[in-house]
Design an enzyme around this catalytic site. Structure first.
Site, short mmCIF file in Angstrom:
data_model
loop_
_atom_site.label_atom_id
_atom_site.label_comp_id
_atom_site.label_asym_id
_atom_site.label_seq_id
_atom_site.Cartn_x
_atom_site.Cartn_y
_atom_site.Cartn_z
N THR A 25 61.86 -25.67 62.81
CA THR A 25 62.16 -25.55 61.39
C THR A 25 63.07 -26.68 60.94
O THR A 25 63.64 -27.41 61.77
CB THR A 25 62.84 -24.18 61.10
OG1 THR A 25 62.95 -23.99 59.69
CG2 THR A 25 64.23 -24.11 61.71
N SER A 146 77.29 -34.42 61.75
CA SER A 146 77.35 -33.91 60.38
C SER A 146 78.57 -34.50 59.68
O SER A 146 79.55 -34.89 60.32
CB SER A 146 77.46 -32.38 60.41
OG SER A 146 77.89 -31.87 59.17
N TYR A 172 83.01 -25.32 63.37
CA TYR A 172 81.89 -26.23 63.11
C TYR A 172 82.36 -27.67 63.15
O TYR A 172 81.70 -28.54 63.75
CB TYR A 172 81.24 -25.91 61.77
CG TYR A 172 80.03 -26.75 61.45
CD1 TYR A 172 78.85 -26.61 62.18
CD2 TYR A 172 80.05 -27.69 60.43
CE1 TYR A 172 77.72 -27.38 61.89
CE2 TYR A 172 78.94 -28.47 60.13
CZ TYR A 172 77.78 -28.31 60.87
OH TYR A 172 76.67 -29.08 60.59
#
Length: 307
Positions: A25, A146, A172
């Site tokens: 995905t 990220s 994160y």
């Protein structure tokens, strides 16, 4: 390097084997689709094989599915053994899979989930597959980080698993910072071999399922701005694909969107935070990661200890 690097710039990939984690995905699927379209043999390394098979059926090209749960060292070892048996050579290992802002959970081995999946799982997988890449000229390890590596991001060596207190955003940030620290440390170890390089990329703000664990307080504003400030997965995947295929890429580089704040746009060379370049932290994280996973990189020359 082109200012507007698009899928049209992807070189022919026939004869190359690419393993993409989390490829059923989102960004991983788009990455796999782009590589397969240019002729690569692509392995979708996914936790849910049924979803992986459905994803593979939507991709035209030479695509197979490999079971891989990055939250389990046993699964990682099994997957690596099967991949090694099936592929004597690997050209691209794309460490894409990840989780973001999850409630505090632990992996099968007791690691905090975001650190365990995003960093430790990929660290272990890379170490177990590296000898399939090293003999291959032009091979690459591409790890997806990220913009979150800048937000409340530090490596909390005194509480890596967030057992004393837990912050979804902080955990994160730690995991995504670890992705970059790992990439830069790996590149220094790879450089003497002259065949394989380590590169990092990030997708900017992409509209994918990754944000499904966004804290409740942020869901309304995030939902409102998503159409305005995010880009489709196909665009978000381009920095990864450029890092994996552009002949001009060199080891230790970092690619992301060219737009303001690296949120949207065509992929280009970008800078990561000063914290990601701290070599003492890189070395310490490497050592701790080996200890936690039990995976070492015996084919690489260890770095001398930082003074």
């Amino acid at each position: 390097m082109s200012d507007n690097w698009t899928e049209q710039h992807i070189p022919d990939q026939h004869g190359r084997v690419a393993i993409v984690t989390g490829a059923n995905t989102g960004l991983g699927f788009a990455t796999a689709q782009l590589l397969a379209a240019r002729g690569a043999t692509v392995v979708l390394a996914v936790r849910d094989v049924e979803k992986g098979e459905r994803a593979a059926a939507r991709i035209t090209g030479d695509v197979t599915v490999q079971a891989l749960d990055l939250a389990s060292l046993d699964s990682i070892r099994s997957a690596a053994a099967e991949l090694r048996a099936a592929h004597p050579r690997i050209d691209l290992l794309i460490n894409n899979a990840g989780v973001m802002y999850t409630p505090r959970q632990t992996t099968a081995d007791g690691f905090e989930l975001q650190f365990g999946v995003n960093h430790l799982g990929h660290f272990a997988l890379t170490g177990l597959l590296l000898d399939r890449l090293l003999p291959v000229p032009g091979s690459r390890v591409v790890t997806v980080s990220s913009n979150g590596h800048r937000i409340r991001a530090a490596i909390h060596f005194d509480d890596l698993q967030w057992e004393r207190s837990y912050s979804r955003v902080g955990a994160y940030g730690q995991a995504k910072l670890a992705n970059l620290l790992f990439t830069y440390a790996l590149q220094r170890r790879l450089a003497p071999h002259g065949t394989t390089i380590a590169v990092a990329a990030h997708p900017g703000a992409s509209n994918t399922e990754l944000a499904r664990y966004t804290p409740t307080a942020l869901r309304v504003p995030v939902g409102w701005v998503t159409p305005l400030f995010t880009q489709k997965a196909e665009m978000g995947a381009l920095p990864t694909v450029r890092a994996a295929t552009d002949p001009a890429v060199t080891g230790g580089q970092y690619y992301g969107p060219a737009g303001r704040a690296q949120v949207r746009g065509y992929p280009r060379l970008v800078a990561s935070s000063p914290a990601s370049h701290d070599q003492a932290v890189q070395q310490r994280l490497w050592t701790v990661s080996e200890e936690l996973t039990g995976v070492t990189f015996p084919t690489l020359t260890p770095e001398p200890k930082a003074s």
